[in-house]
Design an enzyme around this catalytic site. Structure first.
Site, short mmCIF file in Angstrom:
data_model
loop_
_atom_site.label_atom_id
_atom_site.label_comp_id
_atom_site.label_asym_id
_atom_site.label_seq_id
_atom_site.Cartn_x
_atom_site.Cartn_y
_atom_site.Cartn_z
N SER A 144 9.91 -5.28 -0.38
CA SER A 144 9.98 -6.26 0.67
C SER A 144 9.35 -6.76 0.23
CB SER A 144 9.54 -4.74 1.19
OG SER A 144 9.21 -3.50 1.96
N ILE B 156 0.60 -0.66 -0.06
CA ILE B 156 -0.08 0.01 -0.22
C ILE B 156 1.24 1.56 0.14
CG2 ILE B 156 -2.53 -0.91 0.79
CD1 ILE B 156 -0.99 0.07 3.13
N GLY B 157 2.49 0.90 0.21
CA GLY B 157 2.68 2.55 -0.11
C GLY B 157 3.37 2.77 1.46
N GLY B 158 4.20 1.77 2.04
CA GLY B 158 4.30 2.69 3.27
C GLY B 158 6.30 2.66 3.32
N CYS C 6 7.12 -12.66 3.18
CA CYS C 6 8.23 -12.52 4.33
C CYS C 6 7.67 -14.59 4.71
CB CYS C 6 8.18 -11.53 5.95
SG CYS C 6 5.93 -11.39 6.10
C1 LIG Z 1 5.47 -7.47 2.57
S1 LIG Z 1 4.37 -6.88 1.94
C2 LIG Z 1 5.26 -5.25 1.08
C3 LIG Z 1 4.40 -4.27 1.93
C4 LIG Z 1 4.59 -2.90 1.56
N1 LIG Z 1 6.30 -2.51 1.99
C5 LIG Z 1 3.46 -1.57 2.76
O1 LIG Z 1 4.26 -1.16 2.82
O2 LIG Z 1 2.68 -1.87 1.85
C6 LIG Z 1 4.91 -7.83 0.66
C7 LIG Z 1 3.98 -7.09 -1.23
O3 LIG Z 1 4.56 -7.94 -1.74
C8 LIG Z 1 3.74 -8.60 -3.47
N2 LIG Z 1 4.38 -9.14 -3.78
C9 LIG Z 1 5.00 -10.50 -3.69
N3 LIG Z 1 4.32 -11.40 -4.11
C10 LIG Z 1 5.37 -10.85 -5.53
C11 LIG Z 1 5.52 -10.58 -6.47
N4 LIG Z 1 5.75 -12.12 -7.18
N5 LIG Z 1 5.50 -9.33 -7.85
C12 LIG Z 1 4.73 -8.73 -7.80
N6 LIG Z 1 4.12 -8.60 -6.00
C13 LIG Z 1 4.57 -9.05 -5.46
C14 LIG Z 1 1.95 -8.91 -2.54
O4 LIG Z 1 1.28 -8.17 -2.66
C15 LIG Z 1 2.68 -7.85 -1.01
O5 LIG Z 1 1.95 -6.74 -1.22
#
Ligand SMILES: C[S@@+](CC[C@H](N)C(=O)[O-])C[C@H]1O[C@@H](n2cnc3c(N)ncnc32)[C@H](O)[C@@H]1O
Length: 277
Positions: A65, A9-11, A68
């Site tokens: 990011s 969401i863009g943290g 996890c």
């Molecule tokens: C840990 S969250 C990141 C959150 C982000 N830093 C925030 O502040 O909202 C991981 C993100 O990676 C995305 N994601 C996972 N696998 C992906 C892929 N293969 N390609 C693109 N995005 C991916 C997920 O949709 C998720 O939004």
């Protein structure tokens, strides 16, 4: 200019850093991201993105990011054998080819010492690298969210100092909030409950499972004599989002997205360390 990979969401963008483009494959994350930011945001699976496509953004810093779950107990810690690690492994082949001037990788503490961590280090030959585990509580914010961060730069850099400015949980709270879901009521004795009036209270880490799992997914709140859930807006404040940040209209989805997100305050300190804020 920053390239925000796995942008959620863009943290990271919420720190105020200049973002050239954000990439995430999730439709709901994209909805929230584009409601808040006007710079380009692509819905794209990073698993096969071409090096030239990322190089063309000409970003000074890449922020990654990645998921996890491959490094958590709940996710069975399957590390590089987990399919959710595939896109990161692909990007680790892209980094030595494109050589962005600097990058930051965020993950849970369980990432440290993993095979993915080892491969990340191998992809960074020639970079200055520092690794930290930082938490908003170190800045005096009343929430735990310890995360592992690797910072790498082709130029030497120093970590920004952490200054503790204690704040009280009550400053982040609304006057009321949703009751406990009926399915959780019988687990009240096992829950981590913080008191709204406790000046030293510190909420534990909110995860995507908050509201579904009674334990290890975040704290519940005792306010006006009753135990309730934290609202998504209260969690967003604790994570450093201002009140004008648009959250997903479905509170369960908003809570899950915040549970996957980064602490904006901690992200700001890291970006300061690389001189981009
Ligand atoms: C840990 S969250 C990141 C959150 C982000 N830093 C925030 O502040 O909202 C991981 C993100 O990676 C995305 N994601 C996972 N696998 C992906 C892929 N293969 N390609 C693109 N995005 C991916 C997920 O949709 C998720 O939004």
């Amino acid at each position: 200019m920053l390239l925000e990979l796995y942008a959620g969401i863009g943290g990271v963008a919420a720190t105020g850093v200049d973002v050239v483009c954000a990439i995430d494959h999730d439709v709901y994350a994209h909805e929230v991201y584009t409601a808040n930011f006007s710079h380009p945001a692509l819905r794209l699976n990073l698993v096969s993105v071409k090096p030239a496509r990322l190089a063309a953004f000409g970003a000074d810093v890449w922020w990654l990011s990645p998921p996890c779950q491959p490094f958590t107990v709940r996710g069975q810690r399957r590390d590089v054998d987990d399919r959710r690690c595939e896109s990161l492994l692909h990007l680790l082949t892209v980094i030595p080819e494109v050589r962005p001037p600097a990058l930051i990788v965020e993950n849970v503490p369980g990432f440290e010492g993993s095979r993915a961590h080892q491969r990340l280090r191998e992809s960074l030959a020639g970079y200055h690298v520092q690794e930290v585990e930082w938490c908003p509580a170190q800045l005096g914010i009343p929430v735990q969210r310890r995360r592992f961060f690797l910072l790498a730069s082709l130029e030497p850099f120093e970590l920004a100092p952490i200054v503790r400015k204690p704040r009280q949980l009550s400053d982040y709270l609304d006057a009321s909030g949703p009751p406990l879901p009926p399915a959780l009521e019988r687990f009240v004795d096992a829950m981590h409950i913080v008191d709204a009036d406790d000046e030293l209270a510190q909420a534990c880490c909110f995860t995507g499972a908050y509201g579904r799992s009674p334990v290890y997914a975040g704290s519940y709140l005792r306010q006006n004599g009753a135990v309730r859930m934290f609202t998504p807006r209260e969690i967003a404040r604790l994570h450093g989002f201002s009140d004008d940040f648009v959250l997903h209209s479905d509170p369960r989805r908003a809570t899950k997205q915040l549970g996957n997100g980064v602490s904006v305050d901690v992200a700001r300190k890291l970006l300061e360390s690389l001189g981009v804020l």
